[in-house]
Write an enzyme that holds these catalytic residues in place. Structure first.
Site, PDB file in Angstrom:
ATOM      1  N   SER A  46       3.054  -8.014  -6.120  1.00 40.00           N
ATOM      2  CA  SER A  46       4.397  -8.365  -7.186  1.00 40.00           C
ATOM      3  C   SER A  46       3.872  -8.413  -8.537  1.00 40.00           C
ATOM      4  CB  SER A  46       4.815  -9.591  -6.934  1.00 40.00           C
ATOM      5  OG  SER A  46       5.316  -9.630  -5.693  1.00 40.00           O
ATOM      6  N   ASP A  85      -7.444 -15.101  -0.389  1.00 42.21           N
ATOM      7  CA  ASP A  85      -6.230 -14.276  -0.439  1.00 42.21           C
ATOM      8  C   ASP A  85      -6.646 -13.435   0.769  1.00 42.21           C
ATOM      9  OD1 ASP A  85      -4.201 -12.713  -1.126  1.00 42.21           O
ATOM     10  OD2 ASP A  85      -5.268 -11.823  -2.704  1.00 42.21           O
ATOM     11  N   THR A 145      -2.615  -6.574 -10.205  1.00 44.71           N
ATOM     12  CA  THR A 145      -2.830  -5.224 -10.859  1.00 44.71           C
ATOM     13  C   THR A 145      -2.643  -5.384 -12.357  1.00 44.71           C
ATOM     14  OG1 THR A 145      -2.310  -4.286  -8.849  1.00 44.71           O
ATOM     15  CG2 THR A 145      -1.548  -2.943 -10.909  1.00 44.71           C
ATOM     16  N   GLU A 152       1.317 -14.384   7.225  1.00 41.55           N
ATOM     17  CA  GLU A 152       1.908 -13.273   7.024  1.00 41.55           C
ATOM     18  C   GLU A 152       2.716 -12.578   8.174  1.00 41.55           C
ATOM     19  OE1 GLU A 152       0.430 -10.275   4.366  1.00 41.55           O
ATOM     20  OE2 GLU A 152       1.137  -8.584   5.685  1.00 41.55           O
TER      21      GLU A 152
HETATM   22 ZN   LIG Z   1      -1.817  -9.381  -0.984  1.00 38.09          ZN
END
Ligand SMILES: [Zn+2]
Length: 349
Positions: free
Chosen positions: A225, A83, A269, A142
């Site tokens: 998200s 990530d 999260t 990204e």
């Molecule tokens: Zn991220």
């Protein structure tokens, strides 16, 4: 099943019209929670580690824990993903370790904080794509800059300062050849995403839809998200925590994204909240406890529950047995002979 290429996993998801949750891990209990949920719901899964996670757990511990997950669950396709790689070297080290997918986040400079220019982003991402594809490894890029900060990585802000420009997304995909593309549509990392419940006017779903129309073969990725559900916040606050009121991305918005080309959804999260709430509850109600298993077991169960729920909501549940793993060597051949090249569709703006 051996670890599978994320490209295969996402191509299958596109065929089946569903999304796949990418869950962050730092330790054994989180990996077990994800695998428990994958088994329970019969889901393919993406397990991802940030640079912070790799530093926390040490590469070898983390990687071998994931190999154990693959060994113990041969029926579940698992992609192991880096990530937010901040540099060519970070991605290279993950690939050499055996990750089957990497994210090169060239939207930021190597410090992981300062927005990079389009040209800088293209150059570093392209270099990672060449190195990765030769080895059959998937690359996520990204374009645009996400909001917030996660594990020390991020530009901060609300996520609406650098919303992705669809023209740039098409150009970026063409120039780099990425398999998957994270786009900025107003989401941000961390628990404090929105100060009120977001709706279609907050998240730029029209931008997402415009990008998918023009890049139908590039898998879109939604970062930041987590849904930050109120019940998970409440557990933490009930047992001595002090979270400020906050809103995440509603699951319905993610589902709208999935109907429009989103194939990978990053969730961290919500799992952190679930685990911390469970640990707080045990320590608050039973302050005499001191065996870590007394609180890690409920923490693991709480995370498994959230992950299983997301797997069902994203639609990946029930799809673990749809396909057999294609070896990384075969995937590398596909990149070389052009059969796996993603061809952006040039459509009217
Ligand atoms: Zn991220």
């Amino acid at each position: 099943m051996p670890l599978v290429s994320m490209r295969q996993l996402l191509d299958e998801a596109a065929k089946g019209g569903y999304g796949v949750g990418a869950f962050n891990v730092n330790d054994m209990e989180q990996i077990q929670a994800i695998m428990g949920a994958a088994k329970e719901t019969n889901s393919p899964v993406i397990i991802q580690a940030s640079r912070g996670a790799r530093a926390f757990a040490q590469d070898k511990y983390l990687f071998h824990l994931i190999l154990a997950a693959a060994e113990l669950n041969p029926e579940i396709p698992i992609a192991m993903h880096q990530d937010h790689g901040n540099s060519f070297e970070t991605c290279k080290s993950a690939i050499e370790l055996g990750y089957t997918s990497v994210m090169m986040d060239g939207s930021l400079k190597e410090d992981g904080k300062t927005p990079a220019s389009f040209e800088e982003n293209v150059a570093v991402t392209k270099r990672v794509v060449e190195f990765a594809h030769e080895r059959g490894v998937t690359v996520e890029g990204e374009i645009g800059v996400l909001g917030g900060v996660e594990d020390g990585h991020g530009a901060g802000g609300t996520g609406l300062e650098h919303v992705t420009d669809p023209d740039q997304a098409v150009e970026f995909a063409e120039l780099t050849g990425v398999d998957a593309l994270a786009i900025a549509i107003g989401t941000s990392h961390g628990a404090y995403k929105f100060t009120k419940k977001p709706d279609g006017s907050v998240l730029k779903m029209d931008v997402l839809i415009a990008i998918h129309k023009r890049l139908p073969n590039t898998h879109l990725v939604m970062h930041g998200s987590s849904s930050v559900p109120k019940d998970l916040q409440d557990v933490i606050n009930k047992y001595g925590g002090k979270l400020k009121e906050t809103w995440g991305v509603p699951v319905e918005e993610i589902q709208l994204g999935i109907r429009n080309g989103v194939r990978k959804i990053n969730v961290d999260t919500d799992n952190r909240l679930a685990m911390t709430g469970a640990i707080r509850k045990v320590l608050w109600e039973q302050p005499e406890k001191f065996d870590p298993r007394d609180y890690m077991k409920p923490a693991r169960e709480a995370m498994q529950k959230v992950v299983a729920q997301r797997m069902t909501q994203f639609g990946q549940a029930g799809h673990a047995g749809d396909y057999k793993a294609v070896s990384i060597v075969e995937i590398a051949k596909g990149y070389k002979d052009g059969s796996l090249k993603t061809k952006p569709l040039v459509a009217a703006k």
